[in-house]
Write a protein that holds these residues in place. Structure first.
Motif, PDB file in Angstrom:
ATOM      1  N   SER A 175      14.579   1.730  19.180  1.00 27.14           N
ATOM      2  CA  SER A 175      15.192   2.729  18.307  1.00 27.14           C
ATOM      3  C   SER A 175      16.096   3.670  19.086  1.00 27.14           C
ATOM      4  CB  SER A 175      14.110   3.521  17.579  1.00 27.14           C
ATOM      5  OG  SER A 175      14.657   4.595  16.859  1.00 27.14           O
ATOM      6  N   ASP A 176      15.629   4.120  20.257  1.00 30.70           N
ATOM      7  CA  ASP A 176      16.410   5.082  21.039  1.00 30.70           C
ATOM      8  C   ASP A 176      15.813   5.197  22.434  1.00 30.70           C
ATOM      9  OD1 ASP A 176      18.414   6.864  21.587  1.00 30.70           O
ATOM     10  OD2 ASP A 176      17.981   8.173  19.884  1.00 30.70           O
ATOM     11  N   HIS A 179       4.338   3.723  15.343  1.00 28.45           N
ATOM     12  CA  HIS A 179       5.425   3.722  16.304  1.00 28.45           C
ATOM     13  C   HIS A 179       4.858   4.015  17.688  1.00 28.45           C
ATOM     14  CE1 HIS A 179       8.356   3.461  13.140  1.00 28.45           C
ATOM     15  NE2 HIS A 179       7.796   4.484  12.533  1.00 28.45           N
ATOM     16  N   ASN A 211      10.286   0.710  17.296  1.00 26.74           N
ATOM     17  CA  ASN A 211       9.896   0.607  15.892  1.00 26.74           C
ATOM     18  C   ASN A 211       9.390  -0.804  15.632  1.00 26.74           C
ATOM     19  OD1 ASN A 211      10.469   3.188  14.971  1.00 26.74           O
ATOM     20  ND2 ASN A 211      12.621   2.690  14.560  1.00 26.74           N
TER      21      ASN A 211
END
Length: 583
Positions: free
Chosen positions: A470-471, A389, A379
């Motif tokens: 973010s992940d 993104h 992000n």
């Protein structure tokens, strides 16, 4: 031993009142502040709560469901708190007045007597109905039964003691119809109206819901049935009749009358009989009887039953000081509301910080064990999202660095589409070298820094934006993670998992620890992870026959479209769920 129940002075009344009030407030406070965080503590709370008076506020129910870390809810009834506060104020005034001012103390014990008396009746009914049920705990029932009887007996003795001790007030300035002076002083019309309002609230609020519960659960055998308007009206009328008849027969005064130090007697000065009380209670339901007080003299239920309401001799403080109580209650309610809002915000913040810490630790572990085909979802943290993104897909891991392909997320909804774009774009965007130490700058351990956008972040070549991680996801194989919480409902447990990998089928769930039965049919299809919405990645699994206090370990086996097998260890310990890859 029975001498403990002999009320001979105000000190013993004060001791019993303090025990009742403080124990009740402590249990309400413990529930409200959320000190109970384990299943064992939850059971201990309910087993020990029988020490305090069992207040039943019926329709006057403003439960705040306090959810604790063990997934259980303990209701906190604000009306219970107000009754205990009333008793506490009365206890302080009682002590300061050298045990002479008894209005609030008597009112408090009248609620204790009524609530525990009704509870006692229902406990006997429920024992008769459920004693053959294997889930019925006879020991706990007996323990609660003994404590309910204890508080019934104590409150009864206190109320009878003050009924017999208090003298009636004589008014030497008033003459009766025959010219005799010195008859008993009567309460004012406003006080009689106050009696009616208080007693009606108690009858409707405390009694009627419990009477309705008895009707629905015992007579109609359906707790979820909705009473008709006629049934509801009959229940309220019956509750009012029981309240008036019971209290005036046993104590000569209802809770409302105790607050104004008034009492019902026969017009000839004699004691009330059961027949007299029943006739008086029935007469209250004559149409328009309430308006009979607008005329000179007593109401119809007084005249027909040959009774009258008189004042007791005042020994405590002047009644005008009690007008401060409504202001005190208003400030108390405001304080409880404001304090509750602040406490809820604090708990919400604590829970968010706990969840963020779990997420941070999970990102750190995944970064430490990074492998090729790992998708790093980024992000922008610059406030300018014009670049959109993007994701990094790891091509190669080189000691302290990784080579990645920079793939835009725009137009990509899941990992399957990401894999297709990666195949097409890798020759053009691959081979970008990034240090692991730089990637770690995209993860912050502080939730407050994350919220206030104080993340250090890292930059990509030829890109002026700073990015945060973010992940993670796995492009070429299935991967599961846990959301941390499990939900218990009776003997059912619900697991909330997430997919962060490619599509697969869950083909087996084998228990290693804990006696549970998995619900649902296998195989369970798990879709490819969604890159835009975490809700689309949720996997809900349900198991039966579980105990809330047991730890659980189970091996979940997944099979992808290529026939490859992947296994994950699902663990539940102290109501927290985690999952780790085995192979």
């Amino acid at each position: 031993m029975l001498s403990i129940f002999k009320i001979t002075n105000g000190k013993k009344v004060a001791v019993f009142a303090a025990l009742a009030i403080l124990s009740g407030l402590i249990f309400e406070l413990v529930a409200y502040l959320g000190f109970i965080t384990t299943q064992e503590g939850f059971h201990l709370y309910w087993n020990l709560k029988c020490i305090s008076p069992n207040l039943q506020m019926g329709l006057l129910n403003s439960d705040i469901q306090q959810y604790h870390g063990n997934g259980n809810a303990i209701p906190v009834n604000l009306f219970n708190v107000l009754i205990y506060i009333t008793g506490l104020v009365g206890l302080v005034i009682f002590y300061v007045s050298k045990f002479k001012e008894i209005r609030l103390i008597r009112f408090f014990f009248s609620i204790v007597f009524l609530s525990n008396g009704i509870t006692l009746f229902f406990m006997v009914i429920n024992a008769i109905r459920w004693i053959s049920n294997p889930a019925f705990n006879l020991f706990l029932w007996v323990l609660n039964f003994v404590m309910v009887i204890f508080w019934c007996l104590i409150s009864f003795i206190v109320l009878r003691h003050y009924m017999q001790e208090r003298e009636l007030e004589m008014d030497s300035e008033v003459e009766d119809l025959f010219g005799n002076k010195g008859i008993y002083e009567s309460p004012s019309k406003l006080q009689r109206l106050f009696h009616s309002l208080v007693d009606t609230c108690i009858a409707v609020g405390v009694c009627s819901a419990l009477v309705a519960s008895f009707y629905l659960g015992v007579i109609s055998n359906d707790y979820f049935a909705t009473p008709t308007s006629l049934e509801r009206s009959l229940v309220i009328l019956l509750s009012m009749f029981v309240l008036y008849a019971l209290f005036e027969w046993l104590f000569g005064a209802t809770p409302g009358k105790m607050l104004t130090e008034s009492r019902t007697i026969k017009t000839n000065g004699g004691k009330l009989t059961l027949g007299c009380v029943l006739g008086r209670s029935f007469a209250r339901f004559i149409p328009f009887e309430s308006f009979s007080f607008l005329t000179y003299g007593d109401g119809w239920h007084d005249l027909l039953s040959k009774t009258t309401v008189v004042k007791e001799k005042r020994t405590g403080i002047a009644g005008r000081w009690y007008w401060l109580l409504p202001l005190g209650y208003l400030l108390l309610v405001i304080g409880i509301y404001v304090g509750g809002e602040m406490l809820e915000k604090y708990r919400f913040k604590q829970e968010n910080e706990k969840n963020y810490s779990r997420h941070y630790n999970q990102l750190q572990r995944q970064l430490d064990k990074i492998t090729p085909n790992t998708v790093i979802i980024l992000n922008s943290i610059e406030g300018d999202y014009s670049s959109g993104h993007i994701s990094l897909i790891v091509d190669k891991v080189i000691s302290d660095a990784v080579e990645v392909s920079i793939i835009p997320n725009e137009g990509v909804s899941n990992l399957s589409e990401m894999a297709q774009r990666y195949t097409q774009m890798k020759p053009l965007v691959g081979g970008v070298r990034i240090l692991i130490s730089d990637l770690k700058k995209g993860i912050t351990p502080s939730m407050s820094d994350y919220i206030s956008n104080k993340i250090v972040g890292f930059r990509l070549p030829n890109d002026n934006h700073r990015y945060a991680i973010s992940d993670f996801a796995l492009l070429d194989r299935p991967f599961l993670s846990a959301r941390g919480k499990v939900l218990y409902d009776s003997q059912i447990i619900t697991f909330y998992l997430e997919t962060k990998g490619s599509a697969a089928d869950l083909i087996a769930a084998k228990n290693i620890e804990g006696d549970i039965n998995w619900a649902g049919t296998l195989p369970l299809q798990i879709k490819s992870a969604d890159l835009n919405s975490s809700y689309e990645n949720e996997i809900t699994m349900i198991a039966n026959n579980c105990r809330k206090d047991e730890n659980i370990k189970s091996i979940l086996t997944l099979k992808d479209s290529q026939g490859c097998i992947y296994q994950f260890m699902l663990t539940v310990q102290d109501k927290e769920c985690s999952i780790e890859k085995i192979n």
